[in-house]
Design an enzyme around this catalytic site. Structure first.
Site, PDB file in Angstrom:
ATOM      1  N   ASP A  51       0.670  -1.091   0.030  1.00 54.64           N
ATOM      2  CA  ASP A  51      -0.009   0.097  -0.159  1.00 54.64           C
ATOM      3  C   ASP A  51       0.895   1.254   0.170  1.00 54.64           C
ATOM      4  O   ASP A  51       0.553   2.277  -0.041  1.00 54.64           O
ATOM      5  CB  ASP A  51      -1.107   0.057   1.163  1.00 54.64           C
ATOM      6  CG  ASP A  51      -0.268  -0.208   2.427  1.00 54.64           C
ATOM      7  OD1 ASP A  51       0.859  -0.256   2.268  1.00 54.64           O
ATOM      8  OD2 ASP A  51      -1.218   0.028   3.562  1.00 54.64           O
ATOM      9  N   GLU A 122      -1.784  -5.425   8.646  1.00 54.85           N
ATOM     10  CA  GLU A 122      -0.933  -4.940   9.759  1.00 54.85           C
ATOM     11  C   GLU A 122      -1.740  -5.221  10.822  1.00 54.85           C
ATOM     12  O   GLU A 122      -2.947  -5.066  11.066  1.00 54.85           O
ATOM     13  CB  GLU A 122      -0.822  -3.550   9.355  1.00 54.85           C
ATOM     14  CG  GLU A 122       0.188  -3.217   8.323  1.00 54.85           C
ATOM     15  CD  GLU A 122       0.039  -1.647   8.161  1.00 54.85           C
ATOM     16  OE1 GLU A 122      -0.210  -0.731   8.812  1.00 54.85           O
ATOM     17  OE2 GLU A 122       0.623  -1.197   6.987  1.00 54.85           O
ATOM     18  N   GLU A 189       9.031  -4.371  10.647  1.00 55.66           N
ATOM     19  CA  GLU A 189       9.500  -3.102  10.310  1.00 55.66           C
ATOM     20  C   GLU A 189       9.769  -2.162  11.277  1.00 55.66           C
ATOM     21  O   GLU A 189       9.133  -1.756  12.260  1.00 55.66           O
ATOM     22  CB  GLU A 189       8.208  -2.203   9.424  1.00 55.66           C
ATOM     23  CG  GLU A 189       8.676  -1.082   8.873  1.00 55.66           C
ATOM     24  CD  GLU A 189       7.766  -0.557   7.601  1.00 55.66           C
ATOM     25  OE1 GLU A 189       6.658  -0.979   7.489  1.00 55.66           O
ATOM     26  OE2 GLU A 189       8.012   0.702   7.222  1.00 55.66           O
TER      27      GLU A 189
END
Ligand code: KIV
Length: 271
Positions: A51, A122, A189
């Site tokens: 995204d 997520e 991340e």
């Protein structure tokens, strides 16, 4: 580097075997047919239709505005360029947070309308019910922990996550929950390398790091960052392999010059 043509298609099982064998997994983002074709032929293991398209393709400040329809457009273009690698598509913000039924509905649209192989979403415990429901429908799910850009307004900044014990403990717990729920891999991340090492060693499924150090089972970079198309984003974790911005600027300036000077087209370049 030669591409191993023996390996026909990369599947989620291939990735598990790669982790067991200690072979690192390569992942890159792509959003269109032409780049996907180049990356696949180059031998990449996974293309993520991230995204991050919201930032690098549409010019938005965050990943929040991109819609499910727009992700489907990018993903179906990527899939048409790929023969070998695994294609994973991000569920965009607003397409799964409501409830697990909505998450499954968005996933089914992606799988039917793009031909992709898996989805990524997520979060940890908060999205567990959705993860389980999607996996029980037969669709492989990749998790994403640490800096989760869809929650940027909750975090307030893009700095390193899970430096404090409480957040690190939650991340470790979430990683195990995602694995138990059946995720085939997890993106980590922007977290400390030591934490990523601990998580990677505690899981049987692969971790794919971005700004999470060398002990992850694989690495992912956004194509515009690693190819130097985007020159404004220079975090410490980024290695830039090309300066496409400079190369493209030079090429376009040469073209402009040739047009203005009447050097293009020449006699061989006309009918
Ligand atoms: O959207 C994206 O590109 C991503 C990667 C940074 C992992 O989620």
């Amino acid at each position: 580097m030669s591409v191993n043509k023996e390996v026909k298609k990369i599947t989620t099982n291939t990735l598990l075997k790669m982790k067991s064998a200690g072979e690192k997994i390569s992942m890159i983002t792509a959003y269109d047919f032409s780049f996907a074709k180049i990356f696949d032929a180059a031998g990449i293991d996974i293309i993520l239709v991230g995204d991050s398209a919201s930032n690098v393709m549409a010019g938005h400040e965050t990943t929040l505005p991109i819609t499910l329809d727009q992700m489907i457009y990018h993903a179906s273009s990527v899939v048409r360029g790929v023969d070998r690698c695994l294609v994973i598509v991000d569920l965009p913000f607003g397409a799964y947070q409501g409830n697990s039924k909505e998450a499954l509905h968005s996933t089914i649209r992606i799988m039917k309308e793009t031909g992709a192989h898996a989805i990524k979403l997520e979060g940890g415990e908060e999205v567990l019910e959705s993860v389980k429901r999607i996996i029980s429908s037969g669709v492989p799910v990749m998790g994403h922990l640490g800096l989760t850009p869809q929650s940027i307004y909750k975090f307030g900044t893009y700095t390193v996550r899970a430096k404090e014990e409480a957040e690190a403990d939650k991340l470790k717990k979430d990683a195990l929950l995602l694995q138990e729920a059946g995720c085939f891999a997890i993106v980590l991340e922007k977290i400390p390398a030591s934490l990523a090492k601990e998580v990677s060693e505690s899981l049987t499924i692969p971790t794919i790091g971005i700004g999470a150090g060398k002990h992850c089972d694989g690495q992912v970079l956004v194509m515009h960052d690693m190819l130097g198309i985007n020159t404004e984003f220079k975090p410490r974790f980024l290695r830039q392999y090309l300066n496409m911005h400079q190369q493209i600027t030079g090429a376009v300036q040469n073209y402009i010059k040739d047009v203005k000077n009447k050097n293009f087209p020449n006699e061989n370049e006309q009918y």
